[in-house]
Design an enzyme around this catalytic site. Structure first.
Site, PDB file in Angstrom:
ATOM      1  N   LEU A 192       0.842  -1.203   0.000  1.00  0.00           N
ATOM      2  CA  LEU A 192       0.000   0.000   0.000  1.00  0.00           C
ATOM      3  C   LEU A 192       0.876   1.251   0.000  1.00  0.00           C
ATOM      4  O   LEU A 192       1.636   1.488   0.939  1.00  0.00           O
ATOM      5  CB  LEU A 192      -0.905  -0.003   1.233  1.00  0.00           C
ATOM      6  CG  LEU A 192      -1.759  -1.266   1.431  1.00  0.00           C
ATOM      7  CD1 LEU A 192      -2.644  -1.106   2.656  1.00  0.00           C
ATOM      8  CD2 LEU A 192      -2.581  -1.563   0.183  1.00  0.00           C
ATOM      9  N   ALA A 193       0.746   2.017  -1.068  1.00  0.00           N
ATOM     10  CA  ALA A 193       1.617   3.190  -1.198  1.00  0.00           C
ATOM     11  C   ALA A 193       0.868   4.372  -1.792  1.00  0.00           C
ATOM     12  O   ALA A 193       1.444   5.216  -2.458  1.00  0.00           O
ATOM     13  CB  ALA A 193       2.811   2.832  -2.079  1.00  0.00           C
ATOM     14  N   GLY A 239      -1.263   6.478   0.035  1.00  0.00           N
ATOM     15  CA  GLY A 239      -1.623   7.517   0.995  1.00  0.00           C
ATOM     16  C   GLY A 239      -0.937   8.828   0.625  1.00  0.00           C
ATOM     17  O   GLY A 239       0.065   8.849  -0.078  1.00  0.00           O
ATOM     18  N   ARG A 241       1.629  14.018   6.759  1.00  0.00           N
ATOM     19  CA  ARG A 241       2.487  14.432   7.876  1.00  0.00           C
ATOM     20  C   ARG A 241       3.929  14.688   7.449  1.00  0.00           C
ATOM     21  O   ARG A 241       4.718  15.245   8.197  1.00  0.00           O
ATOM     22  CB  ARG A 241       2.414  13.371   8.997  1.00  0.00           C
ATOM     23  CG  ARG A 241       1.070  13.352   9.704  1.00  0.00           C
ATOM     24  CD  ARG A 241       0.839  12.087  10.522  1.00  0.00           C
ATOM     25  NE  ARG A 241       0.373  10.966   9.700  1.00  0.00           N
ATOM     26  CZ  ARG A 241      -0.015   9.782  10.181  1.00  0.00           C
ATOM     27  NH1 ARG A 241       0.034   9.564  11.489  1.00  0.00           N
ATOM     28  NH2 ARG A 241      -0.426   8.816   9.376  1.00  0.00           N
ATOM     29  N   THR A 267      -6.762   2.284   4.179  1.00  0.00           N
ATOM     30  CA  THR A 267      -5.965   1.093   3.852  1.00  0.00           C
ATOM     31  C   THR A 267      -6.843  -0.081   3.400  1.00  0.00           C
ATOM     32  O   THR A 267      -6.400  -0.919   2.612  1.00  0.00           O
ATOM     33  CB  THR A 267      -5.116   0.662   5.059  1.00  0.00           C
ATOM     34  OG1 THR A 267      -5.959   0.594   6.228  1.00  0.00           O
ATOM     35  CG2 THR A 267      -3.983   1.626   5.334  1.00  0.00           C
ATOM     36  N   GLY A 310      -2.459   1.353  15.709  1.00  0.00           N
ATOM     37  CA  GLY A 310      -3.618   0.507  15.964  1.00  0.00           C
ATOM     38  C   GLY A 310      -3.286  -0.498  17.066  1.00  0.00           C
ATOM     39  O   GLY A 310      -2.228  -1.120  17.048  1.00  0.00           O
ATOM     40  N   GLU A 337      -7.974   1.499  16.007  1.00  0.00           N
ATOM     41  CA  GLU A 337      -7.090   2.631  15.731  1.00  0.00           C
ATOM     42  C   GLU A 337      -7.093   3.583  16.917  1.00  0.00           C
ATOM     43  O   GLU A 337      -8.102   3.713  17.631  1.00  0.00           O
ATOM     44  CB  GLU A 337      -7.541   3.357  14.461  1.00  0.00           C
ATOM     45  CG  GLU A 337      -7.360   2.549  13.203  1.00  0.00           C
ATOM     46  CD  GLU A 337      -5.919   2.086  12.993  1.00  0.00           C
ATOM     47  OE1 GLU A 337      -5.009   2.938  12.966  1.00  0.00           O
ATOM     48  OE2 GLU A 337      -5.699   0.868  12.875  1.00  0.00           O
ATOM     49  N   TYR A 368      43.324  20.981 -13.077  1.00  0.00           N
ATOM     50  CA  TYR A 368      42.222  20.277 -13.731  1.00  0.00           C
ATOM     51  C   TYR A 368      42.785  19.336 -14.787  1.00  0.00           C
ATOM     52  O   TYR A 368      43.558  19.755 -15.654  1.00  0.00           O
ATOM     53  CB  TYR A 368      41.239  21.257 -14.384  1.00  0.00           C
ATOM     54  CG  TYR A 368      40.163  20.532 -15.164  1.00  0.00           C
ATOM     55  CD1 TYR A 368      39.291  19.652 -14.520  1.00  0.00           C
ATOM     56  CD2 TYR A 368      40.032  20.695 -16.542  1.00  0.00           C
ATOM     57  CE1 TYR A 368      38.317  18.952 -15.234  1.00  0.00           C
ATOM     58  CE2 TYR A 368      39.051  20.001 -17.259  1.00  0.00           C
ATOM     59  CZ  TYR A 368      38.203  19.131 -16.593  1.00  0.00           C
ATOM     60  OH  TYR A 368      37.256  18.435 -17.292  1.00  0.00           O
ATOM     61  N   TYR A 390      37.643  21.629 -23.825  1.00  0.00           N
ATOM     62  CA  TYR A 390      36.325  21.927 -24.391  1.00  0.00           C
ATOM     63  C   TYR A 390      36.409  23.201 -25.205  1.00  0.00           C
ATOM     64  O   TYR A 390      36.846  24.249 -24.704  1.00  0.00           O
ATOM     65  CB  TYR A 390      35.348  22.096 -23.217  1.00  0.00           C
ATOM     66  CG  TYR A 390      33.914  22.277 -23.605  1.00  0.00           C
ATOM     67  CD1 TYR A 390      33.284  21.396 -24.479  1.00  0.00           C
ATOM     68  CD2 TYR A 390      33.172  23.324 -23.074  1.00  0.00           C
ATOM     69  CE1 TYR A 390      31.951  21.564 -24.812  1.00  0.00           C
ATOM     70  CE2 TYR A 390      31.831  23.495 -23.399  1.00  0.00           C
ATOM     71  CZ  TYR A 390      31.221  22.616 -24.277  1.00  0.00           C
ATOM     72  OH  TYR A 390      29.908  22.775 -24.605  1.00  0.00           O
TER      73      TYR A 390
END
Ligand code: UD1
Ligand code: CA
Length: 484
Positions: free
Chosen positions: A34-35, A37, A41, A105, A163, A178, A390, A411
């Site tokens: 489950l991803a 949400g 927070r 969930t 929970g 919960e 360099y 360069y």
């Protein structure tokens, strides 16, 4: 695939039928992560599950543990528009299921189940407990394969926000409540739901379809299936996590930092057990894989990313960053050096304040000193660039001395060009080597030269205006009688 090993008294009707059918065959495993949400927070625009822990997205840690159980399919439940989550996780046996909007969930689990085959056992885990161990997940799956609902629980020192596992007088699990919906008595329970459970898939589908959002948050709670299982007479087993730190959830940045420290402490302890000296295990970060030989010493504040290999006797000074590098035996990387995508041979001395960029390849006994940058260049054995230089797109032979302040002008504004420097060349201070250019073996380039054509082997090349002294010149003098 799992085999059912023991029979258990099944419930009535359809449930007993299901349990019998599970008993007779090898049981395939599904997984749901489950991803979806919002991760409110975290107060972030990045989805919570993509916040990095030890250099990898949170959910990638969860997936690694789930993959170890070899499920036939893993459904990752993501929110609408979570393309970055999909991009971060592409891989075998993975399907993405979109939950829009996120309604809890339980609802997320329903969405995941719709993407999976309806048979076998399904493991469900929340995406924000990154340290959940394979051992615990497999115990939960094994218990579910017996036809039960199995929940991974933990006894914790501070259960707030989590929970609670409610048991009856006989110790049987009856419900998960919960925190927001818990009574004062229930809040004192220190056994919590970790967010991992497993059940026969058909039962899980059935329970999830019966969930109602009648709770303080108005969400479909997956945790409510425990009470439904009890009502159906299906046994509910609690598998206890061995260490509460393994199931620490991440909801905010303080918890993310706390779990990061758990991971880093464990990595530090493992390295010290293997014989690595860490000046301070609390100031040490591995955000990838670090492999060390014998008698490696690492000072404080170093960060290791990607794949880093340190051979025997390597010393890393304080505050170095090493990403995807290999360091040869006996080499010392001094303070504040930054190495990315580089290979360093044995007995080299790098830094302090050195910068090795991708494609830097240093043979044995090379010295690269302070404020020297090396990119896409090979330096031969014993070559030295000790100060302010360099070196880019260069092939350098052995025993070269590359003077302070010298650079390769690689360069031209459109394309990069190569510089070749032969063995035993001496480049004076403050030179510009305008590539493409060859400096022959044993050549010496006089200090301050801008060398734009090949310099022949064994000779001194100087490319700078001749020094002259102007006779009779007088410095202008201020007339002191005039005011200023
Ligand atoms: C959840 C559990 C709680 C448990 C705790 C453990 C529920 C109702 N609560 O609480 O019992 O102690 O984890 O850390 O299950 N998610 C979705 N869709 C949604 C809501 C959440 O995919 O609609 C995902 C989130 O991305 C997250 C995971 O589910 O990865 C957990 O959600 P979160 O809101 O963090 O649950 P908690 O309040 O921590
Ligand atoms: Ca959580």
């Amino acid at each position: 695939m799992l085999s059912r090993t023991a029979a258990r008294a099944p419930g009535a009707g359809i449930i007993s039928h299901l349990l019998k059918s599970l008993a007779t065959v090898a049981i395939p495993l599904n997984a749901i992560v489950l991803a979806a949400g919002q991760g409110k927070r975290m107060r972030s625009t990045l989805p919570k599950v993509l916040h990095p822990l030890a250099g990898q997205p949170l959910v990638a840690h969860v997936l690694a543990a789930v993959r170890a159980l070899a499920p036939r399919t893993i459904a990752v439940v993501v929110g609408a528009g979570a393309d970055n989550v999909r991009d971060a996780l592409a891989g075998d046996a993975l399907v993405f299921a979109v939950q829009d909007p996120p309604r809890g969930t339980g609802d997320a689990t329903r969405v995941g189940l719709d993407a999976l085959a309806p048979d076998g056992v399904t493991l469900v885990t929340i995406g924000d407990i990154p340290l959940a161990p394979v051992e615990a997940l497999s115990r939960v799956v094994a218990a579910a394969a017996q036809g039960q609902l199995a929940v991974l629980t933990a006894r914790v020192s501070d259960p707030s926000g989590l929970g609670r596992i409610v048991r009856d007088d006989t110790g049987c699990v009856r419900a998960i409540v919960e925190e927001r919906d818990a009574t004062d008595v229930e809040r004192r329970i220190d056994e919590i739901n970790t967010g991992v459970l497993a059940a026969p898939t058909t039962l899980l589908r059935e329970w999830v379809s019966r969930l109602r959002p009648d709770n303080a948050q108005g969400e479909y709670y997956l945790t409510d299936i425990v009470a439904l299982a009890c009502a159906d007479g299906v046994p509910v087993v609690a598998e206890l996590a061995l260490d509460e730190r393994d199931v620490a959830g991440i909801n905010d940045r303080a918890q993310l930092a706390a779990v990061e420290r758990i991971v880093q402490q464990r990595r530090a302890q493992a390295l010290m057990r293997d014989g690595v000296t860490l000046a301070d295990p609390a100031r040490f970060d591995v955000r990838g894989k670090l492999a060390c030989g014998r008698d490696v010493t690492i000072d404080v504040g170093c960060i290791f990313e990607g794949e880093v290999t340190l051979a025997d006797g390597v010393h890393i000074g304080p505050y170095c960053v090493l990403r995807d590098v290999t360091i040869g035996a006996g080499t010392s990387i001094e303070a504040y050096s930054h190495l990315v995508g580089a290979q360093v041979g044995a007995d080299c001395r790098i830094g302090p304040y050195a910068r090795l960029r991708p494609g830097a390849s240093l043979a044995a006994a090379v010295h690269v000193g302070n404020f020297v940058e090396v990119k896409a260049s090979a330096l031969g054995p014993g070559s030295k660039a000790n100060h302010l230089a360099y070196i880019g797109d260069t092939t350098m032979g052995a025993g070269v001395n590359y003077g302070a302040g010298s650079i390769t002008a690689n360069y031209d504004g459109v394309a990069k060009h190569r510089t070749t420097i032969g063995d035993r060349v001496s480049i004076g201070s403050n030179c510009v080597l305008v590539a493409p250019i060859n400096v022959g073996a044993g050549a010496t380039i006089g200090a301050g030269s801008v060398v734009a054509q090949d310099a022949p082997a064994g000779k001194l090349t100087v490319a700078r205006p001749r020094q002259s002294t102007i006779e009779g010149w007088q410095r202008p003098a201020r007339n002191t009688s005039e005011g200023s």
